[in-house]
Design an enzyme around this catalytic site. Structure first.
Site, short mmCIF file in Angstrom:
data_model
loop_
_atom_site.label_atom_id
_atom_site.label_comp_id
_atom_site.label_asym_id
_atom_site.label_seq_id
_atom_site.Cartn_x
_atom_site.Cartn_y
_atom_site.Cartn_z
N ASP A 1 11.25 23.64 56.90
CA ASP A 1 11.86 22.41 57.40
C ASP A 1 13.32 22.35 56.94
OD1 ASP A 1 11.65 21.64 54.68
OD2 ASP A 1 9.68 20.74 55.03
N SER A 2 13.83 21.15 56.70
CA SER A 2 15.24 21.00 56.33
C SER A 2 15.61 21.73 55.05
CB SER A 2 15.59 19.51 56.21
OG SER A 2 14.75 18.88 55.26
N HIS A 3 14.67 21.86 54.12
CA HIS A 3 14.96 22.58 52.88
C HIS A 3 15.27 24.05 53.17
CE1 HIS A 3 12.72 19.50 50.10
NE2 HIS A 3 13.75 18.98 50.75
N GLY B 1 18.88 24.38 55.07
CA GLY B 1 20.10 24.17 54.29
C GLY B 1 20.77 22.85 54.65
N HIS C 1 18.71 16.00 49.60
CA HIS C 1 18.30 17.38 49.88
C HIS C 1 18.86 18.33 48.82
CE1 HIS C 1 16.92 15.83 53.70
NE2 HIS C 1 16.36 17.01 53.93
#
Length: 339
Positions: free
Chosen positions: A132-134, A137, A317
């Site tokens: 996912d977003s992790h 980046g 994040h």
């Protein structure tokens, strides 16, 4: 412009070829992509090189022999790098940004007639990063939590995310197959869109063309999912009445996804990692899934807990420092596995 001939190209990531739509094309095909982490490589002997950018909404990093410059939302057209020595050069173009809303188009590289086409230096390892977003980046360049949508876009640099960092350590080709906000069975706060396992089989997010590349045989698969499934509370009207029902659905679906990945990559070392966000719920559920897969007979899969990250980038994040921490943990685990 001089008479040009196209360079052979090495492509990292999932790309769909389409008939070239522009009269300035160097070759009969354009390269259309949407997953993050796409890159293009070419090599030549000469003093000038051209590349063509098509329809896009992206930040490109253009590196010639490692000397990098960036183009932000470049206009479609032909770009030239000039005043090079007449020696061997390698040009690399990396898409740094995420492109969920629409795909990007790249028209390839070319050099003037009379200069020499070469092959990029071969790479003998392949690695794939799924999540996912992790994994994207998301907002990792930011020094602040609070970011507008435009700031998230401009402060996202996939080339500095843990996946490409890890691949560069091993001089490996890589794919980043990740979408921000997506989960295994539940997207962030249950917003409506394909979950990652539903989008994963396809080249583009329109799901019109299944991805298939017999030459893509990653030796390492790194997967991180679950953050979006569990980081928000259940809302009225969702399919799961209790957290326990959500856990059961997540575990069964994630296990099937990992089994499909194993079927397509029978010799790969699979690493599933998770953070201790959401009071440890993400980590506990991901670890449980790995244990279930191991109990089913897969002994070449490992769970990696990644705790204590700062999460100081956009909207909480991972920061650039966090990206390096994750990469270091992966490298340590991969090296231990290879010994």
């Amino acid at each position: 412009m001089p008479r040009l001939h196209a360079l052979s190209i090495s492509i990292g990531g999932r790309v769909q070829t389409e008939p070239a739509a522009d009269a300035t094309s160097f070759s009969p095909s354009d390269y259309v992509s949407q997953w993050p982490g796409i890159y293009y490589r070419a090599a030549f002997r000469g003093s000038r090189v051209f590349f063509r950018v098509g329809k896009n909404e992206e930040i490109l990093h253009v590196a010639v022999d490692g000397d990098e410059t960036s183009l932000v939302k470049p206009d479609p057209g032909v770009y030239e790098v000039q005043n090079l020595s007449g020696q061997r050069h390698e040009i690399d173009i990396f898409i740094a940004t995420e492109s969920v809303d629409a795909p990007n188009t790249f028209g390839g590289f070319a050099i003037p007639d009379g200069e020499q086409s070469l092959e990029p230096a071969p790479r003998h390892l392949q690695m794939e990063f799924i999540g996912d977003s992790h994994t994207v980046g998301y907002g990792n360049l930011s020094s602040t939590h609070t970011c507008t949508k435009d700031e998230v876009w401009s402060r996202t640099d996939d080339t500095k995310a843990f996946g490409p960092l890890t691949a560069r350590h091993y001089d490996a080709d890589y794919q980043v197959n990740a979408i921000s906000g997506r989960g295994v069975v539940r997207n962030y706060n249950n917003f409506a869109a394909d979950h990652l396992p539903q989008a994963y089989p396809y080249v583009l997010f329109d799901k019109k063309q299944a991805y298939s590349d017999p030459s893509w045989k990653p030796s390492v698969l790194v997967i991180a999912l679950g953050t979006n499934d569990f980081s928000t509370k259940l809302n009225p009207g969702e399919p799961w009445k209790t957290r326990e029902e959500l856990h059961a659905d997540f575990e069964a679906t994630y296990q099937r996804f990992l089994q499909k990945l194993r079927a397509g990559n029978p010799k790969a070392y699979i690493i599933v990692w998770a953070t201790d966000m959401a009071d440890g719920e993400i980590e506990a559920e991901a670890q449980k899934v790995v244990q279930q897969v191991q109990a089913g007979g897969d002994k070449d899969i490992t769970f990696l807990p990644v705790n204590g990250l700062a999460f100081t980038a956009c909207n909480g994040h991972p920061s650039l420092a966090d990206e390096q921490v994750i990469s270091n943990k992966l490298i340590q685990l991969i090296d231990a596995h290879q010994r």
